[in-house]
Design an enzyme around this catalytic site. Structure first.
Site, PDB file in Angstrom:
ATOM      1  N   ASP A 294      15.787   2.261 -16.882  1.00  0.00           N
ATOM      2  CA  ASP A 294      16.679   2.183 -18.038  1.00  0.00           C
ATOM      3  C   ASP A 294      16.687   0.773 -18.643  1.00  0.00           C
ATOM      4  O   ASP A 294      16.477  -0.214 -17.934  1.00  0.00           O
ATOM      5  CB  ASP A 294      18.101   2.587 -17.609  1.00  0.00           C
ATOM      6  CG  ASP A 294      18.972   2.955 -18.793  1.00  0.00           C
ATOM      7  OD1 ASP A 294      18.438   3.172 -19.899  1.00  0.00           O
ATOM      8  OD2 ASP A 294      20.204   3.022 -18.621  1.00  0.00           O
TER       9      ASP A 294
ATOM     10  N   ASN B  52      17.626  13.418 -23.368  1.00  0.00           N
ATOM     11  CA  ASN B  52      16.908  12.510 -24.277  1.00  0.00           C
ATOM     12  C   ASN B  52      16.323  13.233 -25.500  1.00  0.00           C
ATOM     13  O   ASN B  52      15.973  12.588 -26.496  1.00  0.00           O
ATOM     14  CB  ASN B  52      15.795  11.747 -23.542  1.00  0.00           C
ATOM     15  CG  ASN B  52      16.294  10.676 -22.591  1.00  0.00           C
ATOM     16  OD1 ASN B  52      15.670  10.384 -21.584  1.00  0.00           O
ATOM     17  ND2 ASN B  52      17.439  10.053 -22.909  1.00  0.00           N
TER      18      ASN B  52
HETATM   19  C1  IPE Z   1      18.484   8.089 -18.260  1.00  0.00           C
HETATM   20  O1  IPE Z   1      18.617   7.050 -19.162  1.00  0.00           O
HETATM   21  C2  IPE Z   1      17.221   8.827 -18.517  1.00  0.00           C
HETATM   22  C3  IPE Z   1      15.998   8.059 -18.276  1.00  0.00           C
HETATM   23  C4  IPE Z   1      15.909   6.868 -17.751  1.00  0.00           C
HETATM   24  C5  IPE Z   1      14.778   8.726 -18.636  1.00  0.00           C
HETATM   25  P1  IPE Z   1      19.524   7.198 -20.471  1.00  0.00           P
HETATM   26  O2  IPE Z   1      19.510   5.883 -21.136  1.00  0.00           O
HETATM   27  O3  IPE Z   1      19.066   8.352 -21.266  1.00  0.00           O
HETATM   28  O4  IPE Z   1      20.924   7.544 -19.836  1.00  0.00           O
HETATM   29  P2  IPE Z   1      22.405   7.395 -20.413  1.00  0.00           P
HETATM   30  O5  IPE Z   1      22.464   8.223 -21.650  1.00  0.00           O
HETATM   31  O6  IPE Z   1      22.629   5.958 -20.711  1.00  0.00           O
HETATM   32  O7  IPE Z   1      23.268   7.895 -19.314  1.00  0.00           O
HETATM   33  C1  IPE Z   2      15.051   4.105 -20.771  1.00  0.00           C
HETATM   34  O1  IPE Z   2      15.405   3.129 -21.690  1.00  0.00           O
HETATM   35  C2  IPE Z   2      13.916   4.973 -21.273  1.00  0.00           C
HETATM   36  C3  IPE Z   2      14.299   6.331 -21.650  1.00  0.00           C
HETATM   37  C4  IPE Z   2      15.481   6.859 -21.509  1.00  0.00           C
HETATM   38  C5  IPE Z   2      13.273   7.165 -22.240  1.00  0.00           C
HETATM   39  P1  IPE Z   2      16.416   3.440 -22.890  1.00  0.00           P
HETATM   40  O2  IPE Z   2      15.622   3.929 -24.033  1.00  0.00           O
HETATM   41  O3  IPE Z   2      17.494   4.334 -22.429  1.00  0.00           O
HETATM   42  O4  IPE Z   2      16.969   1.991 -23.195  1.00  0.00           O
HETATM   43  P2  IPE Z   2      18.470   1.588 -23.475  1.00  0.00           P
HETATM   44  O5  IPE Z   2      19.289   2.134 -22.350  1.00  0.00           O
HETATM   45  O6  IPE Z   2      18.835   2.200 -24.783  1.00  0.00           O
HETATM   46  O7  IPE Z   2      18.460   0.109 -23.503  1.00  0.00           O
HETATM   47 MG    MG Z   3      19.281   4.001 -21.560  1.00  0.00          MG
END
Ligand code: IPE
Ligand code: IPE
Ligand code: MG
Length: 246
Positions: free
Chosen positions: A21, A69
Protein backbone atom coordinates in the site's frame (compact mmCIF):
# COMPACT_ATOMS: atom_id res chain seq x y z
CA UNK A 1 25.10 -5.70 11.43
CA UNK A 2 22.46 -5.62 8.71
CA UNK A 3 19.02 -7.16 9.19
CA UNK A 4 19.81 -10.08 6.91
CA UNK A 5 22.61 -11.23 9.21
CA UNK A 6 20.23 -11.07 12.19
CA UNK A 7 17.76 -13.51 10.61
CA UNK A 8 17.72 -17.04 12.03
CA UNK A 9 17.34 -19.04 8.82
CA UNK A 10 16.15 -22.07 10.78
CA UNK A 11 13.06 -20.18 11.95
CA UNK A 12 11.97 -18.45 8.77
CA UNK A 13 8.29 -17.89 8.12
CA UNK A 14 7.27 -20.34 5.41
CA UNK A 15 4.69 -17.93 4.01
CA UNK A 16 4.74 -14.13 4.03
CA UNK A 17 1.75 -12.09 2.86
CA UNK A 18 2.05 -8.41 1.95
CA UNK A 19 -0.52 -5.65 1.54
CA UNK A 20 1.42 -3.41 -0.81
CA UNK A 21 0.00 0.00 0.00
CA UNK A 22 0.99 3.64 -0.55
CA UNK A 23 1.79 3.84 -4.26
CA UNK A 24 -0.59 6.74 -4.85
CA UNK A 25 0.69 8.81 -1.90
CA UNK A 26 4.29 8.11 -2.89
CA UNK A 27 3.65 9.54 -6.36
CA UNK A 28 1.62 12.45 -5.05
CA UNK A 29 4.43 13.39 -2.64
CA UNK A 30 6.57 14.00 -5.71
CA UNK A 31 3.91 15.84 -7.68
CA UNK A 32 3.49 12.86 -10.02
CA UNK A 33 0.42 10.92 -11.21
CA UNK A 34 -0.71 7.93 -9.14
CA UNK A 35 0.16 5.51 -11.93
CA UNK A 36 3.82 6.48 -11.56
CA UNK A 37 3.58 5.14 -8.03
CA UNK A 38 2.16 1.86 -9.31
CA UNK A 39 4.95 1.55 -11.87
CA UNK A 40 7.54 2.20 -9.18
CA UNK A 41 5.82 -0.33 -6.96
CA UNK A 42 6.63 -3.04 -9.48
CA UNK A 43 10.34 -2.50 -8.75
CA UNK A 44 9.61 -3.17 -5.07
CA UNK A 45 7.80 -6.40 -5.94
CA UNK A 46 10.80 -7.52 -7.99
CA UNK A 47 13.23 -6.76 -5.17
CA UNK A 48 11.06 -8.45 -2.53
CA UNK A 49 10.66 -11.60 -4.65
CA UNK A 50 14.43 -11.75 -5.07
CA UNK A 51 14.90 -11.12 -1.35
CA UNK A 52 12.59 -14.04 -0.59
CA UNK A 53 14.48 -16.29 -3.00
CA UNK A 54 17.77 -15.12 -1.48
CA UNK A 55 16.91 -16.18 2.08
CA UNK A 56 14.59 -19.12 1.29
CA UNK A 57 11.00 -17.97 1.84
CA UNK A 58 8.82 -20.65 0.23
CA UNK A 59 5.59 -18.68 -0.27
CA UNK A 60 5.04 -14.98 -0.90
CA UNK A 61 1.52 -13.67 -1.44
CA UNK A 62 1.02 -10.07 -2.48
CA UNK A 63 -2.22 -8.11 -2.56
CA UNK A 64 -2.03 -6.47 -5.98
CA UNK A 65 -5.67 -5.57 -6.67
CA UNK A 66 -8.66 -5.94 -4.37
CA UNK A 67 -12.27 -6.52 -5.42
CA UNK A 68 -12.93 -3.06 -3.97
CA UNK A 69 -10.24 -1.52 -6.20
CA UNK A 70 -12.64 -1.88 -9.18
CA UNK A 71 -14.36 1.18 -7.68
CA UNK A 72 -11.37 3.43 -8.41
CA UNK A 73 -11.46 5.91 -11.32
CA UNK A 74 -11.63 3.95 -14.58
CA UNK A 75 -8.34 5.42 -15.89
CA UNK A 76 -6.48 4.13 -12.84
CA UNK A 77 -8.11 0.69 -13.10
CA UNK A 78 -7.17 0.48 -16.79
CA UNK A 79 -3.60 1.58 -16.08
CA UNK A 80 -3.30 -1.05 -13.34
CA UNK A 81 -4.56 -3.80 -15.66
CA UNK A 82 -2.12 -2.76 -18.37
CA UNK A 83 0.71 -2.66 -15.86
CA UNK A 84 -0.26 -6.11 -14.64
CA UNK A 85 -0.20 -7.52 -18.17
CA UNK A 86 3.14 -5.96 -19.09
CA UNK A 87 4.71 -6.97 -15.76
CA UNK A 88 3.77 -10.64 -15.88
CA UNK A 89 5.05 -10.89 -19.44
CA UNK A 90 8.27 -8.95 -18.80
CA UNK A 91 9.03 -10.94 -15.65
CA UNK A 92 8.36 -14.48 -16.91
CA UNK A 93 12.00 -15.06 -17.78
CA UNK A 94 13.30 -13.72 -14.46
CA UNK A 95 10.79 -15.84 -12.55
CA UNK A 96 12.12 -18.91 -14.33
CA UNK A 97 15.72 -17.88 -13.80
CA UNK A 98 15.01 -17.52 -10.06
CA UNK A 99 13.03 -20.79 -9.94
CA UNK A 100 9.85 -18.94 -8.86
CA UNK A 101 6.41 -20.30 -9.59
CA UNK A 102 3.65 -17.79 -10.37
CA UNK A 103 0.20 -18.35 -8.91
CA UNK A 104 -2.92 -16.17 -8.70
CA UNK A 105 -5.93 -16.03 -6.38
CA UNK A 106 -9.11 -13.97 -6.54
CA UNK A 107 -12.08 -13.61 -8.85
CA UNK A 108 -9.80 -13.98 -11.87
CA UNK A 109 -12.63 -14.28 -14.38
CA UNK A 110 -13.49 -10.63 -13.76
CA UNK A 111 -10.08 -9.55 -15.13
CA UNK A 112 -9.66 -8.45 -18.78
CA UNK A 113 -9.31 -11.47 -21.10
CA UNK A 114 -5.73 -10.57 -22.08
CA UNK A 115 -4.81 -10.57 -18.43
CA UNK A 116 -6.47 -13.95 -17.83
CA UNK A 117 -4.67 -15.47 -20.84
CA UNK A 118 -1.23 -14.05 -20.05
CA UNK A 119 -1.53 -15.03 -16.40
CA UNK A 120 -2.46 -18.59 -17.37
CA UNK A 121 0.48 -18.67 -19.76
CA UNK A 122 3.08 -17.46 -17.25
CA UNK A 123 1.62 -19.72 -14.54
CA UNK A 124 2.04 -22.63 -16.95
CA UNK A 125 5.61 -21.82 -17.98
CA UNK A 126 6.68 -21.37 -14.35
CA UNK A 127 4.68 -24.32 -13.00
CA UNK A 128 7.73 -26.58 -12.56
CA UNK A 129 9.62 -24.04 -10.43
CA UNK A 130 10.18 -25.06 -6.83
CA UNK A 131 12.16 -22.42 -4.94
CA UNK A 132 9.34 -20.03 -4.13
CA UNK A 133 5.66 -19.64 -5.02
CA UNK A 134 4.65 -16.05 -5.73
CA UNK A 135 0.89 -15.63 -5.46
CA UNK A 136 -0.76 -12.50 -6.84
CA UNK A 137 -4.09 -11.65 -5.21
CA UNK A 138 -6.09 -10.10 -8.06
CA UNK A 139 -9.68 -8.94 -7.85
CA UNK A 140 -9.42 -10.61 -4.48
CA UNK A 141 -11.83 -10.33 -1.56
CA UNK A 142 -11.56 -12.60 1.46
CA UNK A 143 -15.32 -12.40 2.09
CA UNK A 144 -15.95 -13.40 -1.53
CA UNK A 145 -13.53 -16.32 -1.11
CA UNK A 146 -15.26 -17.52 2.08
CA UNK A 147 -18.70 -17.31 0.49
CA UNK A 148 -17.47 -19.25 -2.55
CA UNK A 149 -16.10 -21.95 -0.24
CA UNK A 150 -19.40 -22.12 1.65
CA UNK A 151 -21.33 -22.47 -1.62
CA UNK A 152 -19.08 -25.32 -2.80
CA UNK A 153 -19.55 -27.16 0.49
CA UNK A 154 -23.32 -26.68 0.44
CA UNK A 155 -23.43 -28.12 -3.08
CA UNK A 156 -21.38 -31.12 -1.92
CA UNK A 157 -23.69 -31.68 1.05
CA UNK A 158 -26.77 -31.42 -1.18
CA UNK A 159 -25.35 -33.99 -3.59
CA UNK A 160 -24.37 -36.16 -0.60
CA UNK A 161 -20.67 -36.10 -1.51
CA UNK A 162 -19.97 -35.14 2.10
CA UNK A 163 -21.92 -35.14 5.36
CA UNK A 164 -22.69 -31.91 7.15
CA UNK A 165 -21.11 -33.37 10.32
CA UNK A 166 -17.80 -33.90 8.50
CA UNK A 167 -17.27 -30.20 7.81
CA UNK A 168 -14.41 -28.92 9.95
CA UNK A 169 -11.66 -26.30 9.62
CA UNK A 170 -9.57 -28.52 7.39
CA UNK A 171 -12.45 -29.38 5.06
CA UNK A 172 -13.44 -25.72 4.87
CA UNK A 173 -9.87 -24.51 4.20
CA UNK A 174 -9.58 -27.06 1.38
CA UNK A 175 -12.25 -25.09 -0.51
CA UNK A 176 -10.38 -21.78 -0.29
CA UNK A 177 -8.28 -20.44 -3.16
CA UNK A 178 -5.21 -20.90 -0.94
CA UNK A 179 -5.88 -24.61 -0.27
CA UNK A 180 -2.42 -25.62 -1.51
CA UNK A 181 -0.58 -22.94 0.50
CA UNK A 182 0.08 -22.93 4.26
CA UNK A 183 -1.38 -20.00 6.22
CA UNK A 184 1.00 -17.03 6.41
CA UNK A 185 2.98 -16.70 9.64
CA UNK A 186 3.70 -13.04 8.88
CA UNK A 187 1.62 -10.36 7.19
CA UNK A 188 3.13 -6.99 6.34
CA UNK A 189 1.25 -3.81 5.44
CA UNK A 190 3.12 -0.77 4.22
CA UNK A 191 2.11 2.92 4.22
CA UNK A 192 1.04 3.28 7.86
CA UNK A 193 -2.51 2.00 7.45
CA UNK A 194 -3.49 -0.39 10.23
CA UNK A 195 -6.17 -2.46 8.58
CA UNK A 196 -6.60 -5.70 6.69
CA UNK A 197 -8.80 -4.43 3.81
CA UNK A 198 -10.50 -7.76 3.09
CA UNK A 199 -7.27 -9.73 2.59
CA UNK A 200 -6.96 -13.40 3.62
CA UNK A 201 -9.36 -13.16 6.56
CA UNK A 202 -9.56 -16.89 7.20
CA UNK A 203 -5.86 -17.53 6.66
CA UNK A 204 -4.60 -14.79 9.03
CA UNK A 205 -6.47 -16.06 12.09
CA UNK A 206 -3.10 -16.57 13.85
CA UNK A 207 -0.77 -14.56 11.64
CA UNK A 208 1.69 -12.05 13.11
CA UNK A 209 0.88 -8.59 11.75
CA UNK A 210 3.63 -6.10 10.94
CA UNK A 211 2.92 -2.50 9.99
CA UNK A 212 5.43 -0.02 8.63
CA UNK A 213 5.13 3.65 7.66
CA UNK A 214 7.27 3.00 4.57
CA UNK A 215 5.33 3.49 1.35
CA UNK A 216 5.36 0.47 -0.97
CA UNK A 217 7.58 1.98 -3.73
CA UNK A 218 10.26 2.63 -1.05
CA UNK A 219 10.04 -0.90 0.40
CA UNK A 220 13.09 -3.04 -0.37
CA UNK A 221 14.44 -6.40 0.77
CA UNK A 222 16.24 -4.78 3.72
CA UNK A 223 12.79 -3.66 4.97
CA UNK A 224 11.53 -7.21 4.48
CA UNK A 225 14.48 -8.57 6.46
CA UNK A 226 13.73 -6.03 9.21
CA UNK A 227 10.13 -7.33 9.38
CA UNK A 228 11.39 -10.92 9.60
CA UNK A 229 13.79 -10.02 12.43
CA UNK A 230 10.86 -8.38 14.26
CA UNK A 231 8.72 -11.47 13.63
CA UNK A 232 11.41 -13.74 15.06
CA UNK A 233 11.44 -11.78 18.34
CA UNK A 234 7.77 -12.49 18.94
CA UNK A 235 6.40 -15.26 21.09
CA UNK A 236 3.62 -17.10 19.26
CA UNK A 237 1.55 -18.64 22.02
CA UNK A 238 -1.54 -19.88 20.12
CA UNK A 239 -3.63 -19.50 23.23
CA UNK A 240 -1.17 -21.21 25.58
CA UNK A 241 0.96 -19.53 28.24
CA UNK A 242 4.70 -18.86 27.92
CA UNK A 243 5.71 -21.67 30.27
CA UNK A 244 4.02 -24.25 28.07
CA UNK A 245 6.14 -23.38 25.06
CA UNK A 246 9.48 -25.13 24.31
C1 IPE B 1 -5.58 -2.65 -0.26
O1 IPE B 1 -5.17 -1.34 -0.44
C2 IPE B 1 -5.56 -3.37 -1.56
C3 IPE B 1 -4.23 -3.54 -2.15
C4 IPE B 1 -3.08 -3.25 -1.60
C5 IPE B 1 -4.21 -4.13 -3.46
P1 IPE B 1 -6.23 -0.15 -0.58
O2 IPE B 1 -5.45 1.10 -0.66
O3 IPE B 1 -7.15 -0.43 -1.70
O4 IPE B 1 -7.02 -0.29 0.77
P2 IPE B 1 -7.90 0.77 1.59
O5 IPE B 1 -9.01 1.19 0.68
O6 IPE B 1 -7.03 1.91 1.94
O7 IPE B 1 -8.36 0.01 2.77
C1 IPE C 1 -1.56 0.22 -3.36
O1 IPE C 1 -1.33 1.59 -3.40
C2 IPE C 1 -1.80 -0.35 -4.75
C3 IPE C 1 -3.18 -0.74 -5.03
C4 IPE C 1 -4.17 -0.71 -4.18
C5 IPE C 1 -3.47 -1.19 -6.37
P1 IPE C 1 -2.53 2.64 -3.44
O2 IPE C 1 -2.88 2.88 -4.85
O3 IPE C 1 -3.63 2.19 -2.57
O4 IPE C 1 -1.82 3.92 -2.83
P2 IPE C 1 -2.41 4.92 -1.76
O5 IPE C 1 -2.88 4.09 -0.60
O6 IPE C 1 -3.54 5.63 -2.43
O7 IPE C 1 -1.28 5.81 -1.41
MG1 MG D 1 -4.03 2.43 -0.61
Amino acid sequence: MGYKEQIDINRLPVHIAIIMDGNGRWAKNQGKFRVFGHESGVLSVKDIVEGCVDIGIKYLTVYAFSAENWNRPIDEVNALMELLISTINNEAETLNKNNVRLNAIGDLKSLPQKCIDDLANVMEITSKNTKCTLTLALSYSAKWEIIEAAKKLITQVQSQEINLEDINEEVFAAQLTTHHIPDPELMIRTSGEHRVSNFLLWQIAYTELYFTETLWPDFRREDLFEAIVDFQKRERRFGKISEQLN
